[in-house]
Scaffold this active site. Structure first.
Site, PDB file in Angstrom:
ATOM      1  N   VAL A 147      19.176  -6.300   9.307  1.00  0.00           N
ATOM      2  CA  VAL A 147      19.458  -6.424   8.025  1.00  0.00           C
ATOM      3  C   VAL A 147      20.541  -5.273   7.773  1.00  0.00           C
ATOM      4  N   SER A 201      10.026  -3.035  22.311  1.00  0.00           N
ATOM      5  CA  SER A 201       9.271  -1.922  21.800  1.00  0.00           C
ATOM      6  C   SER A 201       7.826  -2.271  21.295  1.00  0.00           C
ATOM      7  N   THR A 253      26.894   7.758  16.128  1.00  0.00           N
ATOM      8  CA  THR A 253      25.916   7.774  17.361  1.00  0.00           C
ATOM      9  C   THR A 253      25.780   6.461  18.008  1.00  0.00           C
ATOM     10  N   VAL A 254      26.717   6.030  19.223  1.00  0.00           N
ATOM     11  CA  VAL A 254      26.573   5.113  19.919  1.00  0.00           C
ATOM     12  C   VAL A 254      25.444   5.309  20.833  1.00  0.00           C
ATOM     13  N   TYR A 276       6.624  -2.310  18.321  1.00  0.00           N
ATOM     14  CA  TYR A 276       7.029  -2.903  17.287  1.00  0.00           C
ATOM     15  C   TYR A 276       7.280  -4.460  17.387  1.00  0.00           C
ATOM     16  N   HIS A 277       8.245  -4.553  18.336  1.00  0.00           N
ATOM     17  CA  HIS A 277       8.562  -5.791  18.445  1.00  0.00           C
ATOM     18  C   HIS A 277       7.538  -6.639  19.248  1.00  0.00           C
ATOM     19  N   THR A 325      11.160 -11.265  13.983  1.00  0.00           N
ATOM     20  CA  THR A 325      12.561 -10.602  14.257  1.00  0.00           C
ATOM     21  C   THR A 325      13.076 -11.292  15.466  1.00  0.00           C
ATOM     22  N   ARG A 334      23.448   3.142   9.430  1.00  0.00           N
ATOM     23  CA  ARG A 334      23.607   4.457   9.995  1.00  0.00           C
ATOM     24  C   ARG A 334      25.104   4.992  10.069  1.00  0.00           C
ATOM     25  N   ASN A 376       0.942  -1.282   0.099  1.00  0.00           N
ATOM     26  CA  ASN A 376       0.011   0.159   0.128  1.00  0.00           C
ATOM     27  C   ASN A 376       0.755   1.184  -0.158  1.00  0.00           C
ATOM     28  N   LEU A 377       2.187   1.225  -0.421  1.00  0.00           N
ATOM     29  CA  LEU A 377       3.149   2.214  -0.342  1.00  0.00           C
ATOM     30  C   LEU A 377       3.093   3.143   0.879  1.00  0.00           C
ATOM     31  N   LYS A 420       5.231  -8.320  16.600  1.00  0.00           N
ATOM     32  CA  LYS A 420       5.764  -9.740  16.305  1.00  0.00           C
ATOM     33  C   LYS A 420       5.563 -10.851  17.311  1.00  0.00           C
TER      34      LYS A 420
HETATM   35  P1  NAD Z   1       9.844  -1.593   5.055  1.00  0.00           P
HETATM   36  O1  NAD Z   1       9.112  -0.630   5.839  1.00  0.00           O
HETATM   37  O2  NAD Z   1      11.041  -1.279   4.181  1.00  0.00           O
HETATM   38  O3  NAD Z   1       9.125  -2.586   3.962  1.00  0.00           O
HETATM   39  C1  NAD Z   1       7.680  -3.039   4.502  1.00  0.00           C
HETATM   40  C2  NAD Z   1       6.685  -2.647   3.281  1.00  0.00           C
HETATM   41  O4  NAD Z   1       5.341  -3.098   3.846  1.00  0.00           O
HETATM   42  C3  NAD Z   1       6.625  -1.341   2.978  1.00  0.00           C
HETATM   43  O5  NAD Z   1       6.952  -1.194   1.348  1.00  0.00           O
HETATM   44  C4  NAD Z   1       5.050  -1.105   3.157  1.00  0.00           C
HETATM   45  O6  NAD Z   1       4.603   0.149   2.342  1.00  0.00           O
HETATM   46  C5  NAD Z   1       4.329  -2.326   3.294  1.00  0.00           C
HETATM   47  N1  NAD Z   1       3.434  -2.290   4.193  1.00  0.00           N
HETATM   48  C6  NAD Z   1       3.395  -1.928   5.316  1.00  0.00           C
HETATM   49  N2  NAD Z   1       2.049  -2.221   5.779  1.00  0.00           N
HETATM   50  C7  NAD Z   1       1.412  -2.650   4.824  1.00  0.00           C
HETATM   51  C8  NAD Z   1       0.071  -2.950   4.609  1.00  0.00           C
HETATM   52  N3  NAD Z   1      -0.672  -2.643   5.694  1.00  0.00           N
HETATM   53  N4  NAD Z   1      -0.531  -3.199   3.465  1.00  0.00           N
HETATM   54  C9  NAD Z   1       0.496  -3.490   2.580  1.00  0.00           C
HETATM   55  N5  NAD Z   1       1.712  -2.893   2.691  1.00  0.00           N
HETATM   56  C10 NAD Z   1       2.097  -2.595   3.751  1.00  0.00           C
HETATM   57  O7  NAD Z   1      10.500  -2.812   5.973  1.00  0.00           O
HETATM   58  P2  NAD Z   1      11.742  -4.093   5.696  1.00  0.00           P
HETATM   59  O8  NAD Z   1      12.937  -3.409   6.348  1.00  0.00           O
HETATM   60  O9  NAD Z   1      11.564  -4.358   4.278  1.00  0.00           O
HETATM   61  O10 NAD Z   1      11.215  -5.108   6.679  1.00  0.00           O
HETATM   62  C11 NAD Z   1      10.303  -5.947   6.059  1.00  0.00           C
HETATM   63  C12 NAD Z   1       9.848  -6.957   7.084  1.00  0.00           C
HETATM   64  O11 NAD Z   1      11.223  -7.681   7.637  1.00  0.00           O
HETATM   65  C13 NAD Z   1       9.301  -6.328   8.230  1.00  0.00           C
HETATM   66  O12 NAD Z   1       7.942  -7.182   8.735  1.00  0.00           O
HETATM   67  C14 NAD Z   1      10.307  -6.451   9.255  1.00  0.00           C
HETATM   68  O13 NAD Z   1       9.640  -6.349  10.562  1.00  0.00           O
HETATM   69  C15 NAD Z   1      10.967  -7.514   8.976  1.00  0.00           C
HETATM   70  N6  NAD Z   1      12.260  -7.314   9.263  1.00  0.00           N
HETATM   71  C16 NAD Z   1      13.231  -6.252   9.012  1.00  0.00           C
HETATM   72  C17 NAD Z   1      14.559  -6.055   9.444  1.00  0.00           C
HETATM   73  C18 NAD Z   1      15.560  -4.988   8.905  1.00  0.00           C
HETATM   74  O14 NAD Z   1      16.386  -4.815   9.485  1.00  0.00           O
HETATM   75  N7  NAD Z   1      14.926  -4.176   8.172  1.00  0.00           N
HETATM   76  C19 NAD Z   1      15.216  -7.002  10.570  1.00  0.00           C
HETATM   77  C20 NAD Z   1      14.347  -8.093  10.947  1.00  0.00           C
HETATM   78  C21 NAD Z   1      12.904  -8.235  10.259  1.00  0.00           C
HETATM   79  N1  USQ Z   2      21.555   2.086  18.009  1.00  0.00           N
HETATM   80  C1  USQ Z   2      22.730   2.924  18.321  1.00  0.00           C
HETATM   81  N2  USQ Z   2      23.045   3.741  17.507  1.00  0.00           N
HETATM   82  C2  USQ Z   2      22.109   4.178  16.556  1.00  0.00           C
HETATM   83  C3  USQ Z   2      21.036   3.145  16.155  1.00  0.00           C
HETATM   84  C4  USQ Z   2      20.836   2.130  16.991  1.00  0.00           C
HETATM   85  O1  USQ Z   2      23.411   2.531  19.362  1.00  0.00           O
HETATM   86  O2  USQ Z   2      22.375   5.216  15.721  1.00  0.00           O
HETATM   87  C5  USQ Z   2      21.451   0.750  18.891  1.00  0.00           C
HETATM   88  C6  USQ Z   2      20.017   0.611  19.334  1.00  0.00           C
HETATM   89  O3  USQ Z   2      19.929   1.415  20.610  1.00  0.00           O
HETATM   90  C7  USQ Z   2      19.987  -1.015  19.616  1.00  0.00           C
HETATM   91  C8  USQ Z   2      21.044  -1.471  18.358  1.00  0.00           C
HETATM   92  O4  USQ Z   2      21.805  -0.346  18.080  1.00  0.00           O
HETATM   93  O5  USQ Z   2      20.452  -1.340  20.852  1.00  0.00           O
HETATM   94  C9  USQ Z   2      20.143  -2.055  17.230  1.00  0.00           C
HETATM   95  O6  USQ Z   2      19.043  -0.776  16.654  1.00  0.00           O
HETATM   96  P1  USQ Z   2      18.606  -0.880  15.211  1.00  0.00           P
HETATM   97  O7  USQ Z   2      17.768   0.410  15.133  1.00  0.00           O
HETATM   98  O8  USQ Z   2      19.500  -1.116  14.296  1.00  0.00           O
HETATM   99  O9  USQ Z   2      17.556  -2.262  15.278  1.00  0.00           O
HETATM  100  P2  USQ Z   2      16.048  -2.220  15.972  1.00  0.00           P
HETATM  101  O10 USQ Z   2      15.600  -1.309  16.628  1.00  0.00           O
HETATM  102  O11 USQ Z   2      16.400  -3.661  16.750  1.00  0.00           O
HETATM  103  O12 USQ Z   2      15.131  -2.889  14.770  1.00  0.00           O
HETATM  104  C10 USQ Z   2      15.829  -3.499  13.309  1.00  0.00           C
HETATM  105  C11 USQ Z   2      14.832  -3.174  12.414  1.00  0.00           C
HETATM  106  C12 USQ Z   2      13.738  -4.224  12.921  1.00  0.00           C
HETATM  107  C13 USQ Z   2      14.131  -5.601  13.035  1.00  0.00           C
HETATM  108  C14 USQ Z   2      15.189  -5.677  14.131  1.00  0.00           C
HETATM  109  C15 USQ Z   2      15.959  -7.087  14.202  1.00  0.00           C
HETATM  110  O13 USQ Z   2      14.339  -2.054  12.206  1.00  0.00           O
HETATM  111  O14 USQ Z   2      12.636  -4.428  11.601  1.00  0.00           O
HETATM  112  O15 USQ Z   2      12.966  -6.483  13.652  1.00  0.00           O
HETATM  113  O16 USQ Z   2      16.112  -4.714  13.410  1.00  0.00           O
HETATM  114  S1  USQ Z   2      16.222  -7.287  15.610  1.00  0.00           S
HETATM  115  O17 USQ Z   2      17.078  -6.218  16.194  1.00  0.00           O
HETATM  116  O18 USQ Z   2      17.234  -8.317  15.700  1.00  0.00           O
HETATM  117  O19 USQ Z   2      15.160  -7.390  16.720  1.00  0.00           O
END
Ligand code: NAD
Ligand code: USQ
Length: 399
Positions: free
Chosen positions: A219, A187, A261-262, A189-190, A145, A249, A32-33, A193
């Site tokens: 990732v 959080s 930014t730690v 968000y978490h 996650t 970052r 849905n963008l 999941k």
């Molecule tokens: P992202 O935000 O870049 O992509 C998510 C996509 O889903 C977006 O394009 C958004 O428009 C779409 N979306 C969200 N809600 C929607 C809805 N209601 N209907 C239709 N589309 C919808 O996120 P990402 O980094 O690609 O992550 C994808 C998945 O992987 C997530 O579920 C995230 O929790 C999981 N994940 C990501 C990471 C990471 O580091 N990026 C790590 C672990 C898990």
């Molecule tokens: N952190 C810093 N400095 C920064 C950004 C983050 O020290 O500038 C720290 C945070 O406090 C945290 C750690 O780095 O302790 C990770 O933060 P993050 O923003 O890289 O990752 P997180 O919030 O955990 O979320 C990301 C994705 C999420 C995914 C999750 C996997 O956004 O979608 O589910 O990683 S995991 O962490 O394994 O749960």
């Protein structure tokens, strides 16, 4: 295989869609963008110049001859259209990336908290319900996650792949039971999941839906061989305080001469995976679905673990960047161990990209190349877990 990729315009979904299309699957993206809309709300853009979804798909066809379909649909709000789409397209499998995925965004304010829960939990439930109502045997691969396990609950004990064997005391002595690993979200968000996990357990038991839940780490990286084919296919790179993840970052900050930014001491240990491995893991999960009647199959989708301060030191060594220790805007353990089991993917043939191999390439080809697009006012993380924890930009001083 006919595959629907939910969230296929996102950071993980776009390269996965291209990878699956490249190896011959028939891919339809459903999105849905909303992620692009959140960019507008936050007044920030991907560091890389991502193109509109229609152009991305046209360019892919132009270059490879492969067609990807696109359906604009909100998983959480358009249930009837979703069910009709499944009946019409009859997919063999669905990959579900379509959720709000940033922990800091999910903690911004009441609106963002409620949106994250409504969007993620209702969306996932709608997908499960539509699979059952369609009467089709569709295998579901969901992106969960590592954060569902939390950090520090079990000390240095290995985190299993989803399930824990526990002893339950009874009047006749202890019995052993396998349970979902206790949820310990850090959080909102978490939290969503961890709620998704219960939805999967119920629908697998009640309706024999086949579900694989991938507990993915953070990732990093940007490009895969497919997204690197043409700049118009480039993947997104988030660097802002809400959506940017830690390693990307740091790479971007080093490229523009901003201190790294730690948060706090940087003693947080987290799990990481390169985007190239994410797409391979999805392929492996699609090729190895559970049987009907099985409980959800859980894989830990991570390839290595690092402490945040070690990552900062590594990047500082490579680039000369300074390190800033900021007050942590999150509520999280200052130091934690993380010992993750990850046998499934290794057994199934994953050959991971190591941090030591991909870092320089990522820095050169993405962070440095596009650094002029950065908005430096968006770097500091301003979402706080509790009121009163606000970070002042003045605190960004070198160590
Ligand atoms: P992202 O935000 O870049 O992509 C998510 C996509 O889903 C977006 O394009 C958004 O428009 C779409 N979306 C969200 N809600 C929607 C809805 N209601 N209907 C239709 N589309 C919808 O996120 P990402 O980094 O690609 O992550 C994808 C998945 O992987 C997530 O579920 C995230 O929790 C999981 N994940 C990501 C990471 C990471 O580091 N990026 C790590 C672990 C898990
Ligand atoms: N952190 C810093 N400095 C920064 C950004 C983050 O020290 O500038 C720290 C945070 O406090 C945290 C750690 O780095 O302790 C990770 O933060 P993050 O923003 O890289 O990752 P997180 O919030 O955990 O979320 C990301 C994705 C999420 C995914 C999750 C996997 O956004 O979608 O589910 O990683 S995991 O962490 O394994 O749960």
């Amino acid at each position: 295989m006919k595959v629907l990729v939910l969230g296929g315009d996102g950071f993980c979904g776009w390269p996965t869609s291209l990878h699956l299309s490249d190896i011959g699957h028939d891919v339809t993206i459903v999105d849905n963008l909303s992620r692009r809309e959140i960019d507008l709300e936050l007044e920030v853009e991907s560091l890389t110049p991502i193109r509109p979804i229609g152009e991305r798909i046209r360019v892919w066809k132009e270059l490879t001859g492969n067609e990807i379909d696109y359906v604009h649909l909100d998983l959480a709000r358009e249930y009837d259209r979703l069910e009709a789409l499944l009946r019409e397209t009859q997919p063999d499998a669905i990959v579900h990336f379509g959720e709000q995925r940033a922990a800091p965004y999910s903690m911004r304010n009441a609106t963002a908290k409620r949106y994250t829960v409504d969007n993620n939990v209702t969306g996932t439930h709608n997908v499960l319900c539509a699979i059952v109502q369609s009467g089709l045997d569709i295998a579901l691969v969901h992106l969960g996650t590592m954060g569902v396990y939390g950090y520090g609950w079990s000390g240095s004990a290995p985190i299993p792949e989803g399930y824990l064997t526990v002893k339950v005391p009874t009047p006749d002595g202890d019995i052993e039971r396998e349970i979902l690993h206790p949820a310990n979200p850090g959080s909102v968000y978490h939290l969503t999941k961890t709620l998704d996990q219960l939805l999967f357990a119920f629908y697998c038991a009640n309706d024999q839906v086949r579900v694989t839940d991938l507990h993915q780490g953070i990732v990093w990286g940007t490009q895969t061989p497919q997204t690197a084919l043409d700049e118009r296919l480039i993947n997104r790179f988030d660097y802002d305080g809400d959506y940017g993840t830690v390693l990307n970052r740091f790479l971007m900050q080093a490229a523009i001469g901003h201190p790294l930014t730690v948060h706090g001491t940087g003693g947080q240990t987290r799990a990481f995976i390169h985007i190239r491995d994410t797409v391979r893991c999805i392929q492996i999960a699609l090729e190895n679905p559970p049987e009907r009647g099985d409980k959800p199959k859980v894989f830990n989708q991570v390839t290595e673990t690092h402490r945040v301060r070690e990552l900062a030191e590594l990047i500082s060594k490579i680039t000369g960047a300074e390190i800033a220790n900021l007050p942590n805007p999150r509520r999280e353990a200052a130091e934690n161990e993380l010992n993750v089991s990850r046998e499934h993917f290794l057994e199934l043939g994953l050959n991971p990209t190591r941090l030591s191999e991909g870092l320089l390439e990522e820095s050169r080809d993405v962070a440095v190349k596009y650094r002029d697009r950065a908005d430096t006012t968006k770097i500091i993380a301003r979402s706080v877990w509790r009121q009163g924890m606000e970070t002042s930009p003045d605190l960004v001083k070198p160590q």
